[in-house]
Design a protein around this motif. Structure first.
Motif, short mmCIF file in Angstrom:
data_model
loop_
_atom_site.label_atom_id
_atom_site.label_comp_id
_atom_site.label_asym_id
_atom_site.label_seq_id
_atom_site.Cartn_x
_atom_site.Cartn_y
_atom_site.Cartn_z
N UNK A 165 0.90 -0.81 0.25
CA UNK A 165 -0.30 0.42 -0.32
C UNK A 165 0.77 1.03 -0.21
N UNK A 166 0.35 2.55 -0.77
CA UNK A 166 1.44 3.63 -0.60
C UNK A 166 1.02 4.52 0.38
N UNK A 188 5.97 2.20 3.30
CA UNK A 188 6.35 3.88 2.76
C UNK A 188 5.58 4.72 4.48
N UNK A 189 5.59 4.28 5.77
CA UNK A 189 6.21 4.60 6.62
C UNK A 189 7.65 4.64 7.39
N UNK A 190 7.99 4.31 7.11
CA UNK A 190 9.73 3.92 6.77
C UNK A 190 10.18 4.71 5.78
N UNK A 226 9.24 8.33 7.25
CA UNK A 226 10.87 8.63 8.40
C UNK A 226 11.70 9.32 7.83
N UNK A 227 12.11 8.36 7.21
CA UNK A 227 13.30 8.80 6.41
C UNK A 227 13.81 9.89 6.54
N UNK A 228 12.21 10.09 5.29
CA UNK A 228 12.56 11.05 4.05
C UNK A 228 12.42 12.41 4.85
N UNK A 237 14.09 5.62 10.48
CA UNK A 237 13.18 4.31 11.17
C UNK A 237 13.32 3.31 12.06
N UNK A 238 14.41 2.95 13.08
CA UNK A 238 14.14 2.28 13.45
C UNK A 238 13.50 3.19 15.07
#
Length: 296
Positions: free
Chosen positions: A233-234, A252-254, A257-259, A264-265
């Protein structure tokens, strides 16, 4: 020897009755001497020791059976493969000389009986299709088992048979061949029933463990499927429990977060997202707290 003054005591012999049956005899003989010490005759005492010999045979047999049960119970503690367990059980029952032969049949999914293991039958055995509710005694297999495909084996013996069951679940049957002289012994039957109950308990434990492992594998497969589904899912997805701990996030969530400069952790599984929002600072704090209120 007797006339020369030498006697003997409790010499065991085998003699034949008038009806042709043979029996064990204990014979003691002593010389009778006259006043001059010369052997003038002999004195003999004979005793039919059939009951004593039967009692001795019974004790030896029960000792062998107890040894077999002990060895089977030791096997049960470490053998978790059902086929290997049943094969070794049959071998133990005959190796200790407790039983002349032993075989086990297991019920299949259709309610029939399939051969699972045997020892002492010299050539294998076929299925027996009968449900046994108790210990069954067969004194003369040439009469009571004439239609049985195993009737050729140990024709001069009796047999004991009992179901292998635990908590109402019937797994199969154990059949052993033994001397007809001990088949009616209540202690023998009690030991045999104990043995079948132990085997039934072991099969129940193995089955329960196999079901547990299957359930765990099914759960892992469901989790893998669910993870793959939400990763496809997007939308940015994060699943929380009622305390705010993150149970699952998607790709997409990770990536989001990184962007946005968050590792992500720090916002992944097992992290408490409520605390993450409460710890927010700077320009993001007001937005994080409103977001937290909305979640709660």
């Amino acid at each position: 020897e007797i006339m020369r003054g030498k006697g003997f005591a409790n010499k065991e012999l085998t003699r034949q009755r008038k009806d042709g049956t043979r029996f064990p005899l204990s014979l003691s003989v002593a010389p009778i001497r006259d006043d001059d010490g010369v052997v003038a005759g002999i004195m003999a005492a004979a005793e039919d020791i059939t009951e004593r010999k039967q009692a001795e045979k019974r004790e030896r047999h029960l000792t062998d059976v107890l040894r077999a049960i002990r060895n089977v119970n030791q096997l049960i503690t470490h053998e978790k493969d059902p086929d290997a367990l049943l094969r070794a059980t049959c071998e133990i029952l005959t190796a200790t000389r407790g039983y002349q032969s032993a075989w086990i049949g297991l019920r299949d999914a259709q309610g029939g009986m399939r051969p699972a293991a045997e020892s002492g039958l010299e050539g294998g055995f076929d299925a027996v299709r009968t449900q046994l509710e108790r210990v069954v005694i067969m004194h003369d297999t040439t009469i009571t088992c004439v239609a049985c495909p195993l009737a050729y084996a140990h024709r001069d013996t009796a047999a004991l048979a009992s179901a292998l069951r635990h908590e109402g679940r019937e797994y199969g049957v154990l059949v052993v061949a033994l001397s007809a002289q001990v088949a009616d012994d209540p202690q023998e039957q009690s030991l045999f029933l104990e043995l079948t109950q132990d085997i039934g308990y072991a099969l129940h434990g193995i089955e329960a463990e196999q079901q547990r492992l299957k359930a765990e594998e099914a759960l892992r497969e469901n989790e893998r499927f669910a993870g793959a589904t939400i990763d496809a899912l997007s939308a940015h997805l994060c699943v929380l429990d009622e305390e705010g701990t993150i149970l699952s996030v998607n790709r997409a969530w990770r990536e989001f977060a990184e962007a946005n400069g968050v590792h992500p952790d720090d916002v992944s599984e097992n992290v408490n997202y409520f605390r993450v929002c409460e710890a927010a600072s700077g320009d993001d704090r007001d937005c994080a707290l409103r977001f937290l209120d909305g979640i709660r």
